[in-house]
Motif scaffolding. Structure first.
Motif, mmCIF file in Angstrom:
data_model
loop_
_atom_site.group_PDB
_atom_site.id
_atom_site.type_symbol
_atom_site.label_atom_id
_atom_site.label_comp_id
_atom_site.label_asym_id
_atom_site.label_seq_id
_atom_site.Cartn_x
_atom_site.Cartn_y
_atom_site.Cartn_z
ATOM 1 N N ALA A 134 55.253 18.688 8.534
ATOM 2 C CA ALA A 134 55.240 19.941 7.762
ATOM 3 C C ALA A 134 53.938 20.043 6.951
ATOM 4 C CB ALA A 134 56.449 20.007 6.832
ATOM 5 N N PRO A 185 57.889 17.629 -2.000
ATOM 6 C CA PRO A 185 57.686 18.937 -1.371
ATOM 7 C C PRO A 185 58.984 19.468 -0.763
ATOM 8 C CG PRO A 185 56.876 17.179 0.055
ATOM 9 C CD PRO A 185 57.489 16.519 -1.151
ATOM 10 N N ASN A 186 59.046 20.769 -0.524
ATOM 11 C CA ASN A 186 60.193 21.296 0.226
ATOM 12 C C ASN A 186 59.728 21.781 1.601
ATOM 13 O OD1 ASN A 186 59.003 23.723 -0.416
ATOM 14 N ND2 ASN A 186 60.741 24.545 -1.545
ATOM 15 N N LEU A 187 60.663 22.150 2.434
ATOM 16 C CA LEU A 187 60.344 22.402 3.835
ATOM 17 C C LEU A 187 59.395 23.591 4.091
ATOM 18 C CD1 LEU A 187 61.049 20.521 6.084
ATOM 19 C CD2 LEU A 187 62.882 22.073 6.764
ATOM 20 N N PRO A 188 59.433 24.682 3.286
ATOM 21 C CA PRO A 188 58.495 25.778 3.543
ATOM 22 C C PRO A 188 57.017 25.366 3.448
ATOM 23 C CG PRO A 188 60.297 26.546 2.175
ATOM 24 C CD PRO A 188 60.444 25.047 2.275
ATOM 25 N N THR A 189 56.773 24.121 3.032
ATOM 26 C CA THR A 189 55.435 23.534 3.104
ATOM 27 C C THR A 189 54.838 23.737 4.503
ATOM 28 O OG1 THR A 189 55.987 21.892 1.459
ATOM 29 C CG2 THR A 189 54.302 21.248 3.011
ATOM 30 N N GLY A 215 55.250 26.135 0.511
ATOM 31 C CA GLY A 215 56.097 25.125 -0.111
ATOM 32 C C GLY A 215 56.021 25.153 -1.627
ATOM 33 N N THR A 248 56.021 22.033 -4.479
ATOM 34 C CA THR A 248 56.048 20.589 -4.641
ATOM 35 C C THR A 248 56.105 20.228 -6.109
ATOM 36 O OG1 THR A 248 54.708 20.367 -2.649
ATOM 37 C CG2 THR A 248 54.850 18.437 -4.061
ATOM 38 N N GLY A 262 51.166 25.204 -0.261
ATOM 39 C CA GLY A 262 52.103 25.982 -1.084
ATOM 40 C C GLY A 262 51.676 25.987 -2.538
#
Ligand code: NAP
Length: 297
Positions: A32, A147-151, A156, A158, A182
């Motif tokens: 990602a 971090p989160n997945l939309p990274t 994302g 973070t 992000g």
């Protein structure tokens, strides 16, 4: 939108595409971040992925055309920034492996010891910054990042933590890197990381759940599926874009579209009768509690 109360430092430094970034671990999260970095224009030749399994390495080359290596020691010799992206239980092993090489590198750079070390960023959930620093024998500055997945699509969020004693240049480097995929929030207390997990890490799923529920309700009221999906998605995007570009807080924005005795007011009242606030608070408390339980130290 930044949560100011969780923010200690917002340097917004742009990442230099010449910075050499090595990933230890080539799984979902590493991919990602790589996808986000490449989308941001980072040079493929300045990215290395160290992963033990040949099939993983082949898949990474096929997907991203970046450098790969079987040995984690290659990360230390190659990179300015080393991102530890293995499962939490593998982190001690990785630290043990790279610590002597990081110390060697520091000795070679002894005259500039405060600013010429390799930066280590750990994205492993639940492993504290101090634990990693100790395992690395303080051979490198360490930043913990969540971090989160939309990274993966450069959108994302973070959560970042490092002690106040970390040199500003490393904070800027870490911030620039995660901003390439992000946005970031810096925490002044690492305990807040469980709230970041509940607020950002898990929340894409909450929003998907809400979209699902709205889509189902619209279909039940008679819209064809395609029309329902489009109406829900475009409205969610419009609302988020308005919130991101507005100076108003969320409650004021909501009031702006809620005319007295109108249709929206009826829907909002129904949400309030169902105690949406309490439901959301309970859900986020459960996520944060679980994040604390999973924390390994
Ligand atoms: N997924 C998320 O949404 C998310 C969000 C925030 C943080 N995180 C954190 O990110 C980390 C990675 O998660 P993930 O979902 O990306 O895991 P994953 O998909 O299971 O990937 C783990 C990777 O680690 C590699 N690996 C295993 N042992 C290794 C070793 N000794 N040296 C080097 N590499 C090794 C594996 O390599 P092979 O394939 O070659 O065996 C695999 O590529 C975790 O600590 C997790 O807590 C994940």
């Amino acid at each position: 939108m930044k949560n100011r109360s969780l923010t200690i430092f917002q340097p917004q430094q742009k990442l230099d595409p010449k910075v050499r970034v090595a990933f230890i671990g080539g799984g979902n999260m590493a991919k990602a971040i790589i996808a986000g970095l490449l989308k941001h224009g980072h040079d493929q030749q300045n990215i290395l992925v160290c992963s033990p399994t040949q099939t993983t390495r082949n898949a990474i080359v096929d997907e991203f055309n970046v450098r790969v290596h079987h040995s984690n020691s290659a990360a230390v010799s190659f990179a300015d920034v080393i991102i530890i992206a293995v499962k939490p239980f593998v982190v001690p092993l990785v630290c043990e492996e790279i610590q002597p090489l990081l110390s060697e590198n520091n000795n070679a750079n002894a005259s500039n010891a405060n600013t010429n070390n390799k930066l280590v960023i750990s994205i492993a959930a639940g492993i504290k910054q101090q634990t990693i620093s100790q395992k690395l024998n303080d051979a490198s500055p360490v930043v913990c990042a969540m971090p989160n997945l939309p990274t993966a699509i450069g959108k994302g969020l973070t959560g970042m933590f490092t002690p106040v004693t970390t040199d500003k240049s490393y904070i800027q480097l870490a911030d620039g890197l995660m901003n390439a995929v992000g946005d970031t929030v810096w925490l002044d207390d690492e305990q807040q990381m469980s709230t970041i997990v509940a607020t950002a890490g898990s929340s894409p799923a909450y929003f998907f759940l809400f979209l699902e529920a709205m889509e189902k309700a619209a279909i039940n009221q008679g819209l064809p599926k395609d029309t329902a999906t489009k109406a829900v998605l475009q409205s969610a995007m419009g609302a988020i874009s308005m919130a991101m570009s507005s100076q108003l807080d969320f409650a004021s924005l909501r009031r702006q579209v809620t005319s007295p005795k109108g249709t929206t007011e009826q829907a909002i009242l129904a949400f309030q009768h169902g105690d949406l606030d309490e439901l959301v608070a309970n859900a986020m408390d459960s996520a944060a509690e679980r994040a604390k339980e999973l924390s390994l130290g």
